[in-house]
Scaffold this active site. Structure first.
Site, mmCIF file in Angstrom:
data_model
loop_
_atom_site.group_PDB
_atom_site.id
_atom_site.type_symbol
_atom_site.label_atom_id
_atom_site.label_comp_id
_atom_site.label_asym_id
_atom_site.label_seq_id
_atom_site.Cartn_x
_atom_site.Cartn_y
_atom_site.Cartn_z
ATOM 1 N N SER A 100 0.896 -1.289 -0.029
ATOM 2 C CA SER A 100 -0.131 -0.123 0.020
ATOM 3 C C SER A 100 0.835 1.378 -0.161
ATOM 4 C CB SER A 100 -1.080 0.063 1.083
ATOM 5 O OG SER A 100 -2.154 0.799 1.056
ATOM 6 N N HIS B 45 -8.013 -5.423 -0.196
ATOM 7 C CA HIS B 45 -7.033 -4.784 0.360
ATOM 8 C C HIS B 45 -6.195 -5.371 1.526
ATOM 9 C CE1 HIS B 45 -4.174 -1.401 -0.514
ATOM 10 N NE2 HIS B 45 -4.187 -0.901 0.949
#
Length: 431
Positions: free
Chosen positions: A202, A406
Site C-alpha cells: 500500500s 486490500h
C-alpha cells in the site's frame, strides 16, 4: 442525492469525533492506564457473553509476537537525516536453522515496508505459514522490517518531543526522502550487502516511488522492488474513504482547531473502545468485521481471528498530513503529487502555485506489481496508470481470485498461496 450527502456528513462527523478522542489519549505513565493494560493482557477484556476470546497476540508487541513464534529477533535503531529515530525489526534466520549456524554466510536481504498508520505487524501477525516475514526467513532470507516515523515503534527524535506539533509535521515526502534511505543505508552497512530486495504494501509502495524521485541513488541500492496493492495516484476509491475524501477541507480545519499532532494512535480512546467492542461479544466481533470491510474491502477469505489482532495493532498513529495527502490525490482527479500547502505555501516550498507531480519514469529500479481486481483502495485503474509510467516495470500480476480485498494482502487465509509464494519467484536466490 441527499442520502449520500447525509451519509457522508455522518461518516466525517464520526471520524472527526474519533480523531478528537484520540487527540486526548491517556498518557503513557498513567498508573490507571498501566493497570488497565495489565488487566487486558491477563483476561483479554471482559467478555459480555463469554463467546469471544481475543488471540493473545492482540496484546503483544511485534517483537513479542516474533519471539513467541520461536524466531530469532534483533531490534535496531536508525537515525534519519532530520533526526527521527526509527525502530527496525530483523529476523536473521529461520526457526529451523541450527543455533550454531555460521554468521559469516551472507544471505540476501529483504526489506518489508508497511502501509499508512500501520506497523510491521502486517508481516508477522498471521499464522507462521501465512506471514511473509516467517516465510522469507524459512526460505533462507535475512528479513528486515521497517517502521515509519510516528508509529508505535518509531515515536522518537533526537531533539523534538512527540508531544509537540512540530514532531508531527511530515508527509509522504519525508517518509520517502528520509526514512527509507536511512533504513536501507543502515541495513547495507550492517550486513555488508550491496543491494536489498524491497517489498512494500500500500503506502509502503508510494513512499518508495517518492524516495526514488527525491533520492535517485536509492534506485541503485535495490535489486528488485515488489509492490503489493500499491498506491500512488488515487483515481478511484471504492471504500468509505470515497465519502470522507471530499470533506478533507473541513477535516483540515478541525485538525488545526484541535492542534492535533499524533493522529489515530493505538492507545487512543477511540482505538481502545473499538478493541473493547471487538472482543466483547459475537455482535461486537461482527461489528469490527464490518468496519474492516468498509475500510479494506469485502473479503471471502479473511482470517477472522486476525481482525481482533488488527484492532490490537491498527491504527498505530501517524501524521494527519499523510492521510490528507491521500485524500488530496483523490480530490485532484487522480494525481500523484507532493503535499499541497495551498498556493502561497507551494510557492514558498516548490516555487510553483501547484504541488509538483512525482515522475514515475525516475523509478528505475526493477519493479513488480501484485494487485487485485476487487481491491477498493489500490484499484485496477490506478494500477494501469502506474504500470504505464514506471521506468523499469518487470511485471504486473493480478491475484488469481474472484474476490481479494486490500486487507487480504496480509489477512487472507489464502494469501500465502495467492501472493507470497508467487512473490518468492520474483526475488533473487537467498544465497
Amino acid at each position: 442525492m441527499a442520502t449520500p450527502i447525509v451519509i457522508a456528513n455522518t461518516v466525517v462527523t464520526v471520524l472527526l469525533t474519533l480523531m478528537v478522542l484520540n487527540h486526548f489519549q491517556i498518557v503513557e505513565y498513567d498508573p490507571i492506564d498501566m493497570a488497565v493494560n495489565e488487566f487486558q493482557r491477563r483476561v483479554y477484556y471482559s467478555q459480555i457473553d463469554g463467546s469471544v476470546m481475543a488471540p493473545p497476540e492482540t496484546f503483544m508487541t511485534v517483537p513479542e509476537i516474533i519471539q513467541n513464534r520461536g524466531y530469532p529477533l534483533e531490534i535496531h535503531n536508525v537515525v534519519t537525516e532530520d533526526g527521527y529515530i526509527l525502530e527496525l525489526h530483523r529476523i536473521p534466520k529461520s526457526i529451523n536453522e541450527p543455533a550454531d549456524t555460521t554468521e559469516n554466510i551472507k544471505k540476501k536481504v529483504v526489506f518489508l515496508q508497511h502501509g499508512i498508520f500501520a506497523t510491521d505487524f502486517v508481516w508477522a501477525s498471521g499464522p507462521s505459514n501465512s506471514s511473509l516475514a516467517y516465510i522469507l526467513a524459512d526460505h533462507g532470507y535475512d528479513v528486515w522490517m521497517g517502521n515509519s516515523r510516528g508509529n508505535t515503534y518509531s515515536r522518537k527524535h533526537k531533539t523534538l518531543n512527540p508531544d509537540s506539533e512540530k514532531f508531527w509535521d511530515f508527509t509522504w515526502e519525508e517518509l520517502g526522502q528520509y526514512d527509507l534511505p536511512a533504513s536501507i543505508d543502515y541495513i547495507l552497512k550492517t550486513t555488508g550487502q550491496e543491494k536489498v530486495s524491497y517489498v512494500g504494501y500500500s503506502l509502503g509502495c508510494a513512499i518508495f516511488f517518492v524516495g526514488a524521485n527525491l533520492k535517485p541513488d536509492l534506485n541503485d541500492k535495490i535489486d528488485v522492488m515488489i509492490g503489493l496493492a500499491p498506491t500512488s495516484t488515487v483515481q478511484v476509491l471504492n471504500n468509505v474513504f470515497k465519502l470522507i475524501a471530499p470533506l478533507s477541507n473541513p477535516l483540515r480545519y478541525v485538525l488545526r482547531w484541535t492542534r492535533t499532532g499524533l493522529f489515530l494512535p493505538s492507545d487512543g480512546i477511540s482505538s481502545r473502545l473499538l478493541r473493547f467492542i471487538c472482543n466483547s461479544s459475537q455482535i461486537g466481533s461482527a461489528t469490527c468485521q464490518t468496519v474492516n470491510y468498509y475500510i479494506f474491502g469485502y473479503s471471502e477469505t479473511t482470517n477472522t481471528s486476525l481482525v481482533h489482532v488488527l484492532c490490537g495493532h491498527y491504527p498505530a498513529g501517524g501524521s494527519p498530513k499523510t492521510m490528507l495527502q491521500f485524500f488530496d490525490n483523490y480530490n485532484s482527479g487522480g494525481n500523484f503529487t507532493r503535499f499541497d500547502y495551498g498556493e502561497t505555501g507551494n510557492l514558498e516550498r516548490y516555487g510553483t502555485t501547484e504541488a509538483p507531480k512525482y515522475q514515475m519514469e525516475l523509478v528505475t529500479a526493477p519493479v513488480y506489481l501484485i494487485w487485485s481486481k476487487t481491491d477498493p483502495v489500490s484499484t485496477p485503474q490506478d494500477i494501469e496508470w502506474l504500470a504505464t509510467r514506471l521506468g523499469n516495470l518487470k511485471g504486473s500480476v493480478k491475484v488469481d481470485a474472484p474476490v481479494f480485498s486490500h486487507g487480504d494482502f496480509f489477512m487472507s487465509t489464502q494469501v500465502s498461496k495467492l501472493v507470497y509464494h508467487p512473490l518468492l519467484k520474483m526475488l533473487p536466490p537467498p544465497f
